[in-house]
Design a protein around this motif. Structure first.
Motif, short mmCIF file in Angstrom:
data_model
loop_
_atom_site.label_atom_id
_atom_site.label_comp_id
_atom_site.label_asym_id
_atom_site.label_seq_id
_atom_site.Cartn_x
_atom_site.Cartn_y
_atom_site.Cartn_z
N ASP A 285 -12.44 6.99 -2.78
CA ASP A 285 -12.35 6.60 -1.37
C ASP A 285 -12.99 5.25 -1.08
O ASP A 285 -12.94 4.78 0.05
CB ASP A 285 -13.01 7.68 -0.50
CG ASP A 285 -12.22 8.98 -0.50
OD1 ASP A 285 -10.98 8.91 -0.67
OD2 ASP A 285 -12.84 10.05 -0.35
N ASP B 110 -7.37 -2.25 0.81
CA ASP B 110 -7.78 -1.96 2.18
C ASP B 110 -8.08 -3.24 2.94
O ASP B 110 -7.81 -3.35 4.13
CB ASP B 110 -9.02 -1.06 2.18
CG ASP B 110 -8.75 0.29 1.53
OD1 ASP B 110 -7.93 1.05 2.07
OD2 ASP B 110 -9.33 0.55 0.46
N LYS C 187 -1.86 5.32 1.03
CA LYS C 187 -2.83 5.95 0.14
C LYS C 187 -2.25 6.09 -1.27
O LYS C 187 -2.94 5.85 -2.28
CB LYS C 187 -3.22 7.32 0.69
CG LYS C 187 -4.08 8.17 -0.23
CD LYS C 187 -5.40 7.50 -0.57
CE LYS C 187 -6.25 8.43 -1.45
NZ LYS C 187 -7.47 7.76 -1.96
N ARG D 111 -13.22 6.23 10.26
CA ARG D 111 -11.80 6.36 9.94
C ARG D 111 -10.90 6.20 11.16
O ARG D 111 -9.82 5.61 11.07
CB ARG D 111 -11.52 7.71 9.28
CG ARG D 111 -12.35 7.97 8.02
CD ARG D 111 -12.28 6.82 7.03
NE ARG D 111 -10.94 6.55 6.56
CZ ARG D 111 -10.59 5.48 5.87
NH1 ARG D 111 -11.49 4.55 5.58
NH2 ARG D 111 -9.35 5.32 5.47
#
Length: 476
Positions: A292, A369, A276, A441
């Motif tokens: 996000d 990601d 992150k 998630r």
């Protein structure tokens, strides 16, 4: 075993693509497995750094036949900390150029000289390998010259030749007028390299090598098809008995998210908090707001066969899903201009860096990601393996090494998202599936963990090469 790995480029001395990564990593894995492996490459005075050159030792010099004349050849050597011996073939006329390593008018002569010099070197330094593994068209004349001039040499008669195809699109095709004048191939042996009324270096290697390998099992099958083979399917179908494919690996020490000094934070499979931090740092460097939303990365040459026409046709829709995109690459102006336009159209969602910056590449691998790789053809591909290593989920077209290395999430043990047809809608569907999966998630974290646990170290692939080499040695 004693293996000589012949390549026109090798990390960390000269690199223009995946071949250099392989030539820098596979020999280390072979040495680690208990074998003696040396690398021979040209001594590029313009790309090998002065601080590297100061550790080279001069070994010997001699003359090498080139057509009707001879050319000077010097040999320098260096031993790496891992125990790999490097031999550098020196000739400033051929290898001290202003830029790069390829793309000169006399490339045929430069690499014919190099190929002949490799074999002459063995005689002059009294070194007899069991195996010579030559790579791509630049080294393709090594097995050819061995067949013509060195096969019956007392010291070299038991040497076995392996030829590895990294990209069949580049074959070393030239006019037949080079045959005797430049290549030193007698007219009565022209059939070895003649193909479709041209000289074809790669065809000669396929004809004369004891074994032919490619860089993934699927690619070994694909290149029997005219759509993939760029004209060489006929000779390859006739040589299927000696052709096989081994998936490349990656250097897991170089690409290690737990120790990589180029990252804003380190992380590992059971402690991912640093990823992150890497994402936030990447967005900051790219000039994009933190958030996000999923970040999709691309590190690629900007050319059509990398699937960029697909990306171009649905890019607005990808951004419309809610993605941010960070792209690094250079190539055709049409794609450079396109991504520059997208950067200005979507200033809070798109960043484009033109060129190749190794440190930034690692930051994209770690901070994204997803990693998009929709190639039309891909002999092996390393980027998808590196992205897995950094916990970045690949979205790839199921072709070549991409098919062999990425398991679709619709199957048990999936590590990425794949699509089969070379079609923009199929690619967009895979991108959409990835976006939806990112919203769960728990499922996404499990997917990232599976990705990071995938083993594409060279120790796995090296075992396959060792098995092939041992098979060849049993012929003696």
């Amino acid at each position: 075993m004693k293996i000589l790995y012949a390549a026109s480029e090798a990390q960390p001395f000269a690199s223009s693509g995946g071949l250099a990564d392989v030539a820098g990593s596979l020999p280390k894995a072979l040495v680690k497995a208990g074998h003696e492996c040396s690398v021979v490459m040209p001594y590029y005075k313009n790309t090998i750094k002065p601080e590297q050159q100061k550790d080279f030792k001069f070994l010997k010099n001699f003359n090498v036949p080139v057509g009707w004349r001879t050319q000077y050849c010097g040999v320098f050597t260096y031993e790496s900390p891992e125990g790999v011996i490097y031999y550098f073939i020196d000739n400033e006329y051929y290898f001290k150029r202003d830029f790069g390593v390829y793309g000169y008018y006399d490339d045929a002569e430069r690499f014919a000289f190099f190929s002949r010099a490799v074999l002459e070197m063995l005689w002059h330094i009294d070194y007899t390998p069991d195996i010579i593994n030559s790579n791509d068209w630049q080294c393709a004349l090594i097995p050819v010259y061995y067949r013509i001039y060195y096969k019956y040499n007392h010291n070299l008669r038991n040497v076995r030749n392996v030829f590895t195809i990294h990209n069949i699109a580049y074959q070393g095709q030239y006019g037949l007028n080079l045959l005797e004048e430049i290549l030193s191939i007698p007219r009565h042996m022209a059939n070895i390299v003649e193909y479709d009324r041209d000289v074809n270096f790669m065809k000669g290697a396929i004809e004369t090598a004891d074994k032919v390998t490619t860089v993934s099992p699927t690619y070994a099958t694909e290149i029997l098809d005219p759509w993939f083979a760029h004209g060489l399917d006929r000779i390859l179908r006739s040589k299927q008995y000696k052709t096989c494919g081994f998936l490349n690996g990656i250097d897991t020490d170089m690409y290690n998210p737990s120790t990589d000094k180029d990252l804003a934070a380190n992380f590992r499979v059971n402690s991912k908090a640093g990823k992150k931090t890497c994402k936030t740092a990447l967005l900051g460097e790219a000039g994009l707001p933190d958030g996000d939303e999923p970040v999709i990365g691309m590190i690629t040459r900007l050319v059509e066969h990398k699937g960029l026409d697909l990306v171009k046709s649905v890019f607005d829709r990808i951004i419309g899903l809610g993605y941010k995109a960070v792209i690094l690459g250079s190539g055709d102006s049409v794609y450079e201009n396109f991504f520059n336009e997208m950067k200005y159209r979507y200033p809070e969602n798109v960043a484009f860096f033109c060129g190749f910056i190794p440190q930034l590449a690692k930051k994209i691998y770690a901070g994204s990601d997803m990693f998009l790789m929709p190639s039309k053809t891909e002999p092996c591909g390393l980027a998808q393996m590196i992205s897995l290593r950094y916990g970045t989920v690949p979205i790839v077209r199921a072709t070549g090494g991409l098919k062999d290395s990425i398991i679709d999430c619709g199957d048990s043990g999936g590590t990425g998202f794949t699509f089969l047809n070379y079609d923009a809608e199929d690619m967009f569907s895979a991108v959409h599936r990835a976006y939806d999966a990112y919203g769960d998630r728990k499922t996404w974290n499990a997917l990232v963990s599976r990705a990071m646990k995938a083993d594409f170290s060279w120790s796995v692939s090296a075992k396959l090469y060792i098995g092939l080499y041992e098979e060849l040695m049993s012929w003696n």
